[in-house]
Design an enzyme around this catalytic site. Structure first.
Site, short mmCIF file in Angstrom:
data_model
loop_
_atom_site.label_atom_id
_atom_site.label_comp_id
_atom_site.label_asym_id
_atom_site.label_seq_id
_atom_site.Cartn_x
_atom_site.Cartn_y
_atom_site.Cartn_z
N HIS A 99 -60.40 65.36 -80.38
CA HIS A 99 -60.84 63.82 -80.09
C HIS A 99 -59.76 63.27 -79.41
CE1 HIS A 99 -63.02 64.60 -83.85
NE2 HIS A 99 -64.15 63.95 -83.48
N ASP A 102 -57.33 62.17 -81.97
CA ASP A 102 -56.73 62.90 -83.47
C ASP A 102 -55.03 63.18 -83.28
OD1 ASP A 102 -59.36 63.26 -84.45
OD2 ASP A 102 -59.35 64.92 -83.48
C1 XLS Z 1 -69.13 64.15 -87.78
C2 XLS Z 1 -68.74 65.95 -86.13
C3 XLS Z 1 -67.66 65.22 -85.37
C4 XLS Z 1 -67.84 66.19 -83.87
C5 XLS Z 1 -67.17 65.54 -83.01
O1 XLS Z 1 -69.42 64.89 -88.43
O2 XLS Z 1 -69.11 67.09 -86.83
O3 XLS Z 1 -66.64 65.68 -85.92
O4 XLS Z 1 -67.72 67.36 -84.41
O5 XLS Z 1 -66.73 64.51 -83.03
#
Ligand code: XLS
Ligand code: NI
Ligand code: NI
Length: 438
Positions: A99, A102
């Site tokens: 993201h 991140d």
């Molecule tokens: C959350 C989601 C997230 C997505 C990406 O539960 O899995 O991590 O994969 O935003």
């Protein structure tokens, strides 16, 4: 500077190896069903869990011992990039995912935030070049910051919507800059808590508008990644709009967006939706929308997204069975959207966790390939539906039958109907035999 100095590059040593820091089943070069394992599995490390996660939970502070945590701000972000590439390269994983938030911290203004992002993206680009590691997908985090309290693309606040749009625009630019194979939308806050204050129609229309803008902008800048939507039924929102594969497909169809998207399916999200992972894959596959996987597993004793590393061989086998029947994942891959348990706080645990997941998927791939090669389940399913290959069954599937013709048939054949056993237990035993053989 090394962040994992006590771990060497992980190699395949075969099932008889007793070295815990070695692959027992994942042999990237081994050819399975016509291509090397690495091309089937296309593993990715999830930046948020592996590098940014701290091991905190709603009741307690982080426990993870991470050397990079002595830094803060942009220095921390830079240290994480170094650590990320050391981890990814040592694991011999070809891809990673992140993201926007991140990889770089938010600044005081959107401009500053974007500048932070640019600095880290430039650094990541260098590392990608020197290591050959590629970006499976990136996405925009539109759920952590308090501004998204009422949603992003489905907010009631147009200023927030504009902010989200700006974030998506930047995300697409970053994806293009790093050559991302896919771009993901996961709507953590795209849903509602109560209908008492919600205009569901406007929220969904606006979400579709945001997707449409993203399609247009990607085209404008020549970013040709596959767009993916990741369904999840709930958490953090109570009613999340992209509930599961079927709901998301209906949304895409309704808004005429189906040709522009595929699905990124996550095992733990399937569990939360009351489905098996293979159910979600099958639904997507039937619609030609199986795009990519977020590999993890939930805990049936806990009601939330525990994001454990996948170790259940039944699940990985049935997952890879769907993937193989889909002819692979195309530009998608298998992203470990999974975190080490809070008690597994040593840096080394990151390796054990990924090795466990990669081996579980490799074994699942091999077992699924063998099942398909021997047509074990296909033949059983074919036989089960044999009545539709001839006679009245053929009339039904060829579209020749009408209610009247079927009534006539039923009247003419008015004797006790005989059904045949579905043989579930037998098939499960066969699956066990395949898992245990070799
Ligand atoms: C959350 C989601 C997230 C997505 C990406 O539960 O899995 O991590 O994969 O935003
Ligand atoms: Ni996910
Ligand atoms: Ni998830």
């Amino acid at each position: 500077m090394s962040y994992f100095s006590n771990v060497a590059a992980i190699r395949f040593e075969g099932p008889r190896s007793t070295n815990p820091l070695a692959f027992k089943h994942y042999n990237p070069d081994e050819v399975v069903a016509g291509k090397p394992m690495r091309d089937h599995l296309r593993f990715a490390v999830a930046y948020w869990h592996a590098l940014t996660g701290t091991g905190s939970d709603p009741f307690g502070a982080g426990t993870a011992e991470r050397d990079w945590d002595r830094f803060s701000g942009m220095d921390l972000a830079k240290a994480r990039v170094e650590a990320a590439f050391e981890l990814i390269v040592k694991l011999n994983v070809p891809y990673f995912c992140f993201h926007d938030r991140d990889i770089a911290p938010e600044g005081d203004t959107l401009r500053e935030t974007n500048r932070n992002l640019d600095t880290i993206v430039a650094m990541i680009k260098e590392h990608m070049k020197s290591t050959g590691v590629k970006l499976l997908w990136n996405t925009a985090n539109m759920f952590t910051n308090p501004r998204f309290v009422h949603g992003a693309g489905t907010t009631n606040n147009a200023d927030v919507y504009a902010y989200a749009a700006a974030q998506v625009k930047k995300g697409l630019e970053v994806g293009k800059e790093l050559g991302a194979e896919n771009y993901v939308f996961w709507g953590g806050r795209e849903g509602y808590e109560t209908l008492l204050n919600t205009n569901m129609q406007l929220e969904l229309d606006n979400l579709a508008r945001l997707y449409r803008m993203a399609i247009d902008y990607a085209k404008e800048i020549g970013f040709d990644a596959q767009f993916l939507i990741e369904p999840k039924p709930k958490e953090p929102t109570k009613h999340q709009y992209d509930f599961d594969a079927a709901t998301t497909i209906a949304f895409l169809q309704h808004y005429g967006l189906k040709d522009h998207f595929k699905l990124n399916l996550e095992a733990n999200h399937a569990t939360l939706a009351g489905h098996t992972f293979e159910h979600e894959l099958r639904v997507a596959r039937m619609h030609g929308l199986l795009g990519s996987l977020d590999a993890n597993q939930g805990d049936l004793l806990l009601g939330w997204d525990t994001d454990e590393f996948p170790t259940d061989l039944y699940a990985t086998t049935l997952t890879m069975y769907e993937v193989l029947q889909n002819g692979g994942l195309g530009r998608g891959g298998i992203n470990f959207d999974a975190k080490v348990r809070r008690g597994s706080f040593e840096p080394e645990d990151l390796f054990h966790a990924h090795i466990a997941g990669m081996d579980a998927y490799a074994k699942g791939l091999k077992t699924a390939a063998k099942l398909l090669e021997d047509r074990v389940l296909e033949d059983a399913v074919d036989r089960r539906y044999a009545s539709f290959k001839e006679g009245v069954g053929l009339d039904i599937v060829s579209g020749k039958a009408t209610l009247a013709s079927l009534e006539q048939y039923a009247l003419d054949h008015d004797k006790p109907i005989r059904n045949v056993s579905g043989r579930q237990e037998r098939l499960k035993a066969v699956l066990n035999d395949y898992l245990l053989s070799e």
